[in-house]
Design a protein around this motif. Sequence first.
Motif, PDB file in Angstrom:
ATOM      1  N   THR B  36     -51.437  52.331 -45.296  1.00  0.00           N
ATOM      2  CA  THR B  36     -52.217  53.801 -45.704  1.00  0.00           C
ATOM      3  C   THR B  36     -51.668  53.640 -47.031  1.00  0.00           C
ATOM      4  OG1 THR B  36     -53.081  54.101 -43.733  1.00  0.00           O
ATOM      5  CG2 THR B  36     -53.352  55.513 -45.140  1.00  0.00           C
ATOM      6  N   GLU B  37     -50.235  54.169 -47.010  1.00  0.00           N
ATOM      7  CA  GLU B  37     -49.548  54.183 -48.430  1.00  0.00           C
ATOM      8  C   GLU B  37     -49.842  53.376 -49.283  1.00  0.00           C
ATOM      9  OE1 GLU B  37     -45.176  54.599 -48.207  1.00  0.00           O
ATOM     10  OE2 GLU B  37     -44.832  55.196 -50.044  1.00  0.00           O
ATOM     11  N   PHE B  38     -50.215  51.513 -48.684  1.00  0.00           N
ATOM     12  CA  PHE B  38     -50.391  50.762 -50.404  1.00  0.00           C
ATOM     13  C   PHE B  38     -51.430  51.642 -50.725  1.00  0.00           C
ATOM     14  CE2 PHE B  38     -52.471  47.058 -51.321  1.00  0.00           C
ATOM     15  CZ  PHE B  38     -51.593  46.644 -52.365  1.00  0.00           C
ATOM     16  N   HIS B  39     -53.130  51.585 -50.452  1.00  0.00           N
ATOM     17  CA  HIS B  39     -53.790  52.341 -50.474  1.00  0.00           C
ATOM     18  C   HIS B  39     -53.909  53.679 -50.685  1.00  0.00           C
ATOM     19  CE1 HIS B  39     -56.389  49.586 -46.865  1.00  0.00           C
ATOM     20  NE2 HIS B  39     -55.839  48.520 -48.046  1.00  0.00           N
ATOM     21  N   ASN B  40     -53.191  54.268 -50.828  1.00  0.00           N
ATOM     22  CA  ASN B  40     -52.916  55.375 -51.689  1.00  0.00           C
ATOM     23  C   ASN B  40     -52.483  55.520 -52.962  1.00  0.00           C
ATOM     24  OD1 ASN B  40     -53.877  56.710 -49.521  1.00  0.00           O
ATOM     25  ND2 ASN B  40     -52.488  57.801 -48.648  1.00  0.00           N
ATOM     26  N   ARG B  41     -51.333  54.705 -52.983  1.00  0.00           N
ATOM     27  CA  ARG B  41     -50.849  54.064 -54.336  1.00  0.00           C
ATOM     28  C   ARG B  41     -52.170  53.327 -55.278  1.00  0.00           C
ATOM     29  NH1 ARG B  41     -44.396  53.049 -54.374  1.00  0.00           N
ATOM     30  NH2 ARG B  41     -43.709  54.822 -52.789  1.00  0.00           N
ATOM     31  N   GLN B  42     -52.745  52.602 -54.328  1.00  0.00           N
ATOM     32  CA  GLN B  42     -53.835  51.798 -55.226  1.00  0.00           C
ATOM     33  C   GLN B  42     -54.182  53.221 -56.637  1.00  0.00           C
ATOM     34  OE1 GLN B  42     -54.960  48.992 -53.431  1.00  0.00           O
ATOM     35  NE2 GLN B  42     -54.111  47.243 -54.139  1.00  0.00           N
ATOM     36  N   ARG B  43     -54.967  54.081 -55.566  1.00  0.00           N
ATOM     37  CA  ARG B  43     -56.192  54.469 -56.149  1.00  0.00           C
ATOM     38  C   ARG B  43     -55.656  55.778 -56.905  1.00  0.00           C
ATOM     39  NH1 ARG B  43     -57.765  57.085 -50.508  1.00  0.00           N
ATOM     40  NH2 ARG B  43     -58.854  58.546 -51.882  1.00  0.00           N
ATOM     41  N   ALA B  44     -54.108  55.839 -56.253  1.00  0.00           N
ATOM     42  CA  ALA B  44     -53.497  57.332 -57.245  1.00  0.00           C
ATOM     43  C   ALA B  44     -52.968  56.083 -58.688  1.00  0.00           C
ATOM     44  CB  ALA B  44     -51.983  57.977 -57.420  1.00  0.00           C
ATOM     45  N   GLN B  45     -52.758  55.064 -59.159  1.00  0.00           N
ATOM     46  CA  GLN B  45     -53.488  54.515 -60.232  1.00  0.00           C
ATOM     47  C   GLN B  45     -54.233  54.486 -60.968  1.00  0.00           C
ATOM     48  OE1 GLN B  45     -51.199  50.419 -58.966  1.00  0.00           O
ATOM     49  NE2 GLN B  45     -49.393  50.867 -59.437  1.00  0.00           N
ATOM     50  N   LEU B  46     -54.934  54.232 -60.016  1.00  0.00           N
ATOM     51  CA  LEU B  46     -56.675  53.938 -60.464  1.00  0.00           C
ATOM     52  C   LEU B  46     -56.954  55.935 -61.850  1.00  0.00           C
ATOM     53  CD1 LEU B  46     -59.097  52.208 -58.341  1.00  0.00           C
ATOM     54  CD2 LEU B  46     -58.217  52.399 -60.540  1.00  0.00           C
ATOM     55  N   LEU B  47     -56.039  56.898 -60.656  1.00  0.00           N
ATOM     56  CA  LEU B  47     -56.675  58.129 -61.645  1.00  0.00           C
ATOM     57  C   LEU B  47     -55.135  58.544 -62.563  1.00  0.00           C
ATOM     58  CD1 LEU B  47     -57.102  60.185 -58.069  1.00  0.00           C
ATOM     59  CD2 LEU B  47     -58.756  59.541 -59.870  1.00  0.00           C
ATOM     60  N   GLU B  48     -54.743  57.600 -62.623  1.00  0.00           N
ATOM     61  CA  GLU B  48     -53.406  57.544 -64.065  1.00  0.00           C
ATOM     62  C   GLU B  48     -54.014  57.718 -65.167  1.00  0.00           C
ATOM     63  OE1 GLU B  48     -49.962  54.842 -63.263  1.00  0.00           O
ATOM     64  OE2 GLU B  48     -49.792  56.253 -61.685  1.00  0.00           O
TER      65      GLU B  48
END
Lengths: 200, 170
Positions: B36-48
């Motif tokens: 879950t944390e891995f997916h959250n980080r991936q999504r956060a990277q997309l928003l950067e």
Amino acid sequence: MESPPSTSESEPQPPDRELVSRTQAGDPTAFDELLVRYQQRVYGMIYNMVNNHADTNDLLMETFTKAFQNIHSYKADATFSTWLYRIAVNHAINFLKRNKFRNNLSMDDDDADLHNRKEFIDTDVTSNAERQTNLAELQKKLNESLMKLSEQHRAVVTLFDVQGLSHAEIGKIMECSEGTVRSRLFYAHKQLQKYLKDYV
Amino acid sequence: MFNKERSEENFQELQKLLAMKRAELPPQSYFDGILTEFHNRQRAQLLEPRYTFVSRFFEALETIREALQPRPVLRYAMATSAVMVLLVAGLKVSWTDEASTSTGLALQSSTPVVTENFAFTQALEPQKVSNVDQQIDAASVGPVSLDNKRVLPHYVIAQAPTSYDTAMAF
């Protein structure tokens, strides 16, 4: 290393190669399976390098993120685990070099307590309270001794003694010859033996 | 031989100890949350926000500007310093102009001296002049004023040498 330990005997696990191919073809759930499969081993590898849970968590995430982003550059000439370990080891070594001064004695009190907690110690290994106390002291001393080794030597010891990889696999991960791995391992063992002379 | 066996034995002990570190793992609940944390980080990277070279350049400029921005207390001191620097620079420029003007005057005043010397040379050799057909009077070559009156050249015959020695003697 290629065939991972299955969590359930009834469910046959798809081999790494198939999961990698599916990921390369655009199926991200296949990578999720790889992550779940290797998360504990990669965690253990990184943790024994950096000796800090918070940093290990970050490095673990970075390792899997990098693996996911570069999955198309993965070639089948090495196993996926070797490739993944290589990313993890390089990440950990770079991190340690960047934070040399901060991590001189990175075995902080919080982490020492964390690993002395009951859930962190295998109950099969520690059968009684006295042994557990001695073991905890020994583990602490061992961790301190490991942190005195250089990054390269610590990586070799971690991969061989903790992760149980062969010399050949370590050579591929660290991109050096098998002889170099043996030599580093011997030196690291000698050093650890010297640091732990009162215990072993 | 004994030492070698002893050493190998110790290595085995050490390796057993190191192997126990395999059990040093966080609880399973931690690993359950990694995906879950891995997916959250991936999504956060997309928003950067995506940084381009130009945006990074302007960001760096802004950072430098902010770093150089003085504190309110120092503003008056810096303004006073700037005025002082401008004043000194202005004075220096005006002094340079004055110096160049006086040098030009000195060059102009040196010209008649050459004329006088020429006339003086002519006056010292009247015989040579008398041999010339036209019999030019040596004195007639002197400087002539605008109202046709003869003006005798002005010579500085003797000038006392200036001594730079000290007047005191021991």
